[in-house]
Design a protein around this motif. Structure first.
Motif, PDB file in Angstrom:
ATOM      1  N   VAL A 108      79.029 -53.428 -62.728  1.00 32.78           N
ATOM      2  CA  VAL A 108      79.085 -54.732 -62.080  1.00 32.78           C
ATOM      3  C   VAL A 108      78.231 -55.751 -62.827  1.00 32.78           C
ATOM      4  O   VAL A 108      77.273 -55.399 -63.512  1.00 32.78           O
ATOM      5  N   SER A 163      71.339 -56.288 -54.184  1.00 33.94           N
ATOM      6  CA  SER A 163      72.805 -56.249 -54.135  1.00 33.94           C
ATOM      7  C   SER A 163      73.420 -55.278 -55.144  1.00 33.94           C
ATOM      8  O   SER A 163      74.408 -54.613 -54.831  1.00 33.94           O
ATOM      9  N   LEU A 164      72.869 -55.168 -56.344  1.00 34.71           N
ATOM     10  CA  LEU A 164      73.404 -54.222 -57.322  1.00 34.71           C
ATOM     11  C   LEU A 164      73.271 -52.794 -56.812  1.00 34.71           C
ATOM     12  O   LEU A 164      74.142 -51.951 -57.035  1.00 34.71           O
ATOM     13  N   ASN A 167      75.869 -52.010 -54.214  1.00 35.90           N
ATOM     14  CA  ASN A 167      77.119 -51.655 -54.893  1.00 35.90           C
ATOM     15  C   ASN A 167      77.083 -50.213 -55.386  1.00 35.90           C
ATOM     16  O   ASN A 167      78.060 -49.476 -55.249  1.00 35.90           O
ATOM     17  N   CYS A 168      75.972 -49.809 -55.967  1.00 36.58           N
ATOM     18  CA  CYS A 168      75.829 -48.449 -56.464  1.00 36.58           C
ATOM     19  C   CYS A 168      75.996 -47.442 -55.332  1.00 36.58           C
ATOM     20  O   CYS A 168      76.746 -46.468 -55.457  1.00 36.58           O
ATOM     21  N   PHE A 170      77.460 -47.867 -52.452  1.00 32.87           N
ATOM     22  CA  PHE A 170      78.838 -47.974 -51.976  1.00 32.87           C
ATOM     23  C   PHE A 170      79.785 -47.141 -52.843  1.00 32.87           C
ATOM     24  O   PHE A 170      80.530 -46.291 -52.343  1.00 32.87           O
ATOM     25  N   PHE A 171      79.756 -47.350 -54.163  1.00 29.34           N
ATOM     26  CA  PHE A 171      80.659 -46.629 -55.058  1.00 29.34           C
ATOM     27  C   PHE A 171      80.336 -45.133 -55.127  1.00 29.34           C
ATOM     28  O   PHE A 171      81.235 -44.305 -55.248  1.00 29.34           O
TER      29      PHE A 171
END
Length: 183
Positions: A108, A163-164, A167-168, A170-171
């Motif tokens: 991302v 936020s990064l 994302n980590c 989440f994935f």
């Protein structure tokens, strides 16, 4: 659509903060001046699971927001370093754990309107404590162990602020089959 860079001037050239002022031209001929770009190395972060399936998080003070926050371990990748190798190094430095498996789950861009770098996202599993932390001079990091259920609850309560790293998580949860999407 692609902009042509007419000129670039570096206004800061530091390992952690390199910034330049660009003068650009759009396809329609319009001149964009100035356009500021912050150059950063590629970074990496991982949802890190120990051999007994505990999540390793790191708690640290983040000066730009003036808060102590909980994050996934990670950091900048050294020039010429393989991303997965850099992730393993960061995990060892920040947590003292070595991981059996490092699996890529995504890539991302944090803020492509200003920043030019990407963050590589990983799922690290099979972590075994092997050493003490090897922190950089400016790091003050507390390692925190939580369960996957606690992590998911914190995520849903929006308690993970980076936020990064959201994302980590989440994935990685998708990769682990803990989140599913239909449609």
């Amino acid at each position: 659509m692609h902009w042509k860079t007419l000129s670039s001037e570096y206004i800061s050239n530091h390992i952690y903060f390199t910034a330049r002022r660009d003068r650009c031209q759009r396809d329609d001929g319009a001149i964009i001046d100035p356009y500021f770009v912050v150059e950063l190395p590629t970074s990496a972060t991982a949802l890190a699971l120990t051999a007994d399936n505990k999540v390793l998080m790191v708690r640290q003070y983040r000066h730009p927001i003036g808060e102590v926050i909980l994050e996934t371990p990670g950091g900048f990748i050294d020039p010429g370093e393989d991303f997965a190798t850099g992730m393993k190094r960061e995990l060892k430095e920040e947590t003292g754990y070595a991981f059996e498996n490092i699996e890529f789950v995504g890539r991302v861009a944090a803020n492509p309107g200003v920043l030019n770098n990407y963050t590589e996202l990983y799922l690290a599993t099979g972590g075994i404590k092997q050493d003490s932390q090897q922190l950089d001079h400016n790091e003050e990091i507390e390692v925190v162990e939580i369960s996957l259920d606690e992590l998911t609850a914190m995520l849903m309560r929006q308690e993970i602020k980076q936020s990064l790293h959201v994302n980590c998580i989440f994935f990685a949860l998708i990769k682990m089959g803990k989140l599913q999407f239909t449609g």
